[in-house]
Write an enzyme that holds these catalytic residues in place. Structure first.
Site, mmCIF file in Angstrom:
data_model
loop_
_atom_site.group_PDB
_atom_site.id
_atom_site.type_symbol
_atom_site.label_atom_id
_atom_site.label_comp_id
_atom_site.label_asym_id
_atom_site.label_seq_id
_atom_site.Cartn_x
_atom_site.Cartn_y
_atom_site.Cartn_z
ATOM 1 C CD GLU A 295 -103.700 -11.946 3.284
ATOM 2 O OE1 GLU A 295 -104.246 -11.537 4.067
ATOM 3 O OE2 GLU A 295 -104.638 -12.508 2.209
ATOM 4 N N PRO A 296 -99.202 -15.396 0.460
ATOM 5 C CG PRO A 296 -96.963 -15.465 0.045
ATOM 6 C CD PRO A 296 -97.987 -14.603 0.741
ATOM 7 N NE ARG A 335 -105.924 -28.136 -4.333
ATOM 8 C CZ ARG A 335 -105.664 -28.078 -5.389
ATOM 9 N NH1 ARG A 335 -105.070 -28.920 -6.269
ATOM 10 N NH2 ARG A 335 -106.172 -27.073 -6.426
ATOM 11 C CE1 TYR A 339 -111.866 -26.147 -4.768
ATOM 12 C CE2 TYR A 339 -109.842 -27.590 -4.252
ATOM 13 C CZ TYR A 339 -111.054 -26.554 -3.659
ATOM 14 O OH TYR A 339 -110.968 -26.107 -2.393
ATOM 15 C CB CYS A 366 -117.528 -46.435 -0.156
ATOM 16 S SG CYS A 366 -116.627 -47.790 0.610
ATOM 17 C CD GLU A 367 -118.588 -40.305 -2.358
ATOM 18 O OE1 GLU A 367 -118.714 -39.829 -3.439
ATOM 19 O OE2 GLU A 367 -118.971 -39.930 -1.383
HETATM 20 N N1 LLP Z 1 -105.522 -14.535 1.210
HETATM 21 C C1 LLP Z 1 -106.799 -14.996 1.078
HETATM 22 C C2 LLP Z 1 -107.539 -13.851 1.808
HETATM 23 C C3 LLP Z 1 -107.523 -16.134 1.012
HETATM 24 O O1 LLP Z 1 -108.551 -16.249 0.748
HETATM 25 C C4 LLP Z 1 -106.518 -17.018 0.270
HETATM 26 C C5 LLP Z 1 -106.929 -18.347 -0.186
HETATM 27 C C6 LLP Z 1 -105.107 -16.814 0.393
HETATM 28 C C7 LLP Z 1 -104.591 -15.518 0.899
HETATM 29 C C8 LLP Z 1 -103.997 -17.777 0.082
HETATM 30 O O2 LLP Z 1 -103.954 -17.881 -1.429
HETATM 31 P P1 LLP Z 1 -102.999 -19.045 -2.306
HETATM 32 O O3 LLP Z 1 -101.812 -18.273 -1.955
HETATM 33 O O4 LLP Z 1 -103.066 -20.377 -1.329
HETATM 34 O O5 LLP Z 1 -103.598 -19.214 -3.447
HETATM 35 N N2 LLP Z 1 -108.610 -24.849 -1.205
HETATM 36 C C9 LLP Z 1 -108.465 -24.329 -2.580
HETATM 37 C C10 LLP Z 1 -107.769 -22.951 -2.330
HETATM 38 C C11 LLP Z 1 -108.791 -22.059 -1.769
HETATM 39 C C12 LLP Z 1 -107.921 -20.547 -1.404
HETATM 40 C C13 LLP Z 1 -108.861 -19.704 -0.434
HETATM 41 N N3 LLP Z 1 -107.909 -18.584 -0.133
HETATM 42 C C14 LLP Z 1 -107.426 -25.090 -3.303
HETATM 43 O O6 LLP Z 1 -107.315 -26.397 -2.875
HETATM 44 O O7 LLP Z 1 -107.176 -24.882 -4.547
#
Ligand code: LLP
Length: 442
Positions: A295-296, A335, A339, A366-367
């Site tokens: 699941e990328p 982000r 983070y 405004c932050e």
């Molecule tokens: N599968 C599941 C169950 C997940 O919870 C996620 C991401 C993915 C796949 C995809 O992960 P990726 O390949 O995108 O790393 N908002 C945060 C990232 C939160 C990710 C949450 N889950 C950011 O901006 O860094």
């Protein structure tokens, strides 16, 4: 080892054109900013397709591989359409994402529904629209899902989301696979879940296990650890319960190159590590070769996206920083403030030069915390310059909001010198659409 598109900092079509302007997908970024306004999200179709190709090639020696794009990274109809055309499935986490991919014409049998608190209505929608798999996250959900399935006289194909107990070195808020996590069944709770499915929840058909260890991951070895744990559990459950679980979903998480310091792994490397480990575990745990799901999200969509901003005011703090303000910020890219994420930028209308100054790019919200890039070296910026921030395809638009009642930006898809609006810029009237004054106040 072959490099893959997620290791690029910029979209693959980036050039400087003969006007000296930044060009992506054959389109002049300065002209695009002029035509569509700023802030503007720009998505490069060739880059999206290139990373899809990387994934497909790198897993081609394990034909039972299925790539399910994690829609949470960026979910619009056009983006979903491109990815569906590339043959990808979708990992969704809400009714809204399910509905979007459905509206994009995705093959719903290749859609998985994830999440730790899916509602009755969302699960119903998933069943009605024929979502292929539901990853059941907890005991409450198993009972709820079985009730809905019974009421519709349907059987539901599920995976169990498990917490493998793997710590990855990323920001605490984007780690998910460690034991103290809100997601999934603890390893010690799996048997009880399987017993319930076998004895009570007879409308649920269990196909396999699902885990996700975190996001923006650079270490490749933790995928091998994860596969070992999942295969061990599959084998144990099959033997103990007389089942034939034949699907494993190892989640997403592969990183991208936001800054020069980021060294994300090649998808080709990851593919090799995962397939070798899987083949080893198939023997080690005497299991049938399972279907492998990935699941990328970020690694599929981040590199293809950039954001264009127009430079406005600036302020030189006496003996301190120089702040240069742009017309967007924390609400179109949350982000950095959430983070402490780092980004790389370039001026779209100015040649690279050695004559640079160190500035801090701040947003218009405004932050004080609305800082997009701290202490970056750029050619001297003037009002009206167009700034291009790279790697904003993932978790920017999908996390954007309307703080300060600022309408969200438009999004354009570029390819072969064509540019098409795929998300309209919000208007002030759009902001009023769901906003009512009760009659008694009128
Ligand atoms: N599968 C599941 C169950 C997940 O919870 C996620 C991401 C993915 C796949 C995809 O992960 P990726 O390949 O995108 O790393 N908002 C945060 C990232 C939160 C990710 C949450 N889950 C950011 O901006 O860094």
């Amino acid at each position: 080892m072959l490099s893959s598109t997620n290791q690029n900092q910029k979209p693959i079509t980036v050039t400087i054109n003969d006007k000296g302007n930044l060009q992506i997908g054959g389109c002049d970024m300065v002209e695009l900013a002029d035509k569509y306004g700023t802030p503007l999200y720009v998505m490069d179709e060739d880059t999206i397709r290139a990373i899809c190709d990387d994934y497909k090639k790198s897993f081609s020696s394990y034909p039972k591989t299925n790539i399910m794009y994690a829609s949470k990274a960026l979910c619009t109809k056009a983006i979903s359409k491109v990815l569906a055309n590339e043959g990808l499935g979708f990992d969704t986490v809400s009714g809204g994402e399910i509905y979007t991919v459905y509206k994009a014409g995705a093959d719903m049998t290749k859609v998985l529904f994830n999440g730790n608190n899916k509602s009755y209505e969302e699960l119903e929608l998933a069943l009605d629209l024929g979502v292929g798999r539901i990853s059941a996250d907890n005991f409450y959900e198993l009972a709820l899902l079985n009730t809905i399935a019974q009421s519709k006289n349907k059987n539901v194909d599920i995976l169990l989301r498990i917490t493998p107990g793997i710590e990855c070195h990323t920001h605490e808020y984007i780690q998910t696979g460690h034991l103290d996590s809100k997601f999934g069944f603890d390893l010690s709770q799996i048997d009880e879940a399987v017993e319930l499915i076998q004895s009570e929840y007879t409308n649920l058909k269990l196909h396999g296990l699902h885990a996700h260890i975190g996001s923006q991951i650079f270490e490749t070895s933790i995928y091998a650890d994860e596969i070992d744990i999942i295969c061990r559990e599959v084998s144990r459950i099959n033997n103990k319960f007389g089942l034939k679980l034949d699907e494993i979903n190892i989640g997403g998480g592969i990183g991208v190159k936001y800054t020069n310091d980021d060294l994300p792994p090649s998808v080709y490397d990851i593919g090799e590590i995962i397939i070798n480990k899987l083949n080893e575990c198939i023997k080690k745990y005497s299991i049938e070769p399972p279907a492998l799901f990935l699941e990328p999200g970020r690694s599929i969509i981040s590199t293809s996206g950039i954001t264009l901003y127009t430079v406005g005011s600036s302020k030189q703090v006496p003996n301190g920083r120089k702040y240069v303000s742009v017309d967007g910020g924390m609400a179109d890219n949350p982000r950095p403030s959430l983070y402490d994420a780092k980004y790389f930028a370039q001026v779209a209308n100015k040649k690279e030069t050695t004559d640079v100054e160190k500035v801090t790019i701040c947003g218009r919200y405004c932050e004080s915390g609305d800082i997009l890039i701290k202490d970056v070296e750029l050619p001297e910026l003037e009002e009206g310059d167009i700034l291009c921030v790279y790697n904003t395809g993932a978790y920017n638009y999908s996390m954007a909001y309307n703080y300060n009642r600022v309408p969200r930006p438009a999004m354009v898809l570029v390819k072969d010198s064509m540019s098409d609006i795929i998300v309209e810029r919000e208007s002030y009237d759009d902001l009023m659409v769901h906003d009512n004054i009760p009659d008694r106040l009128k």
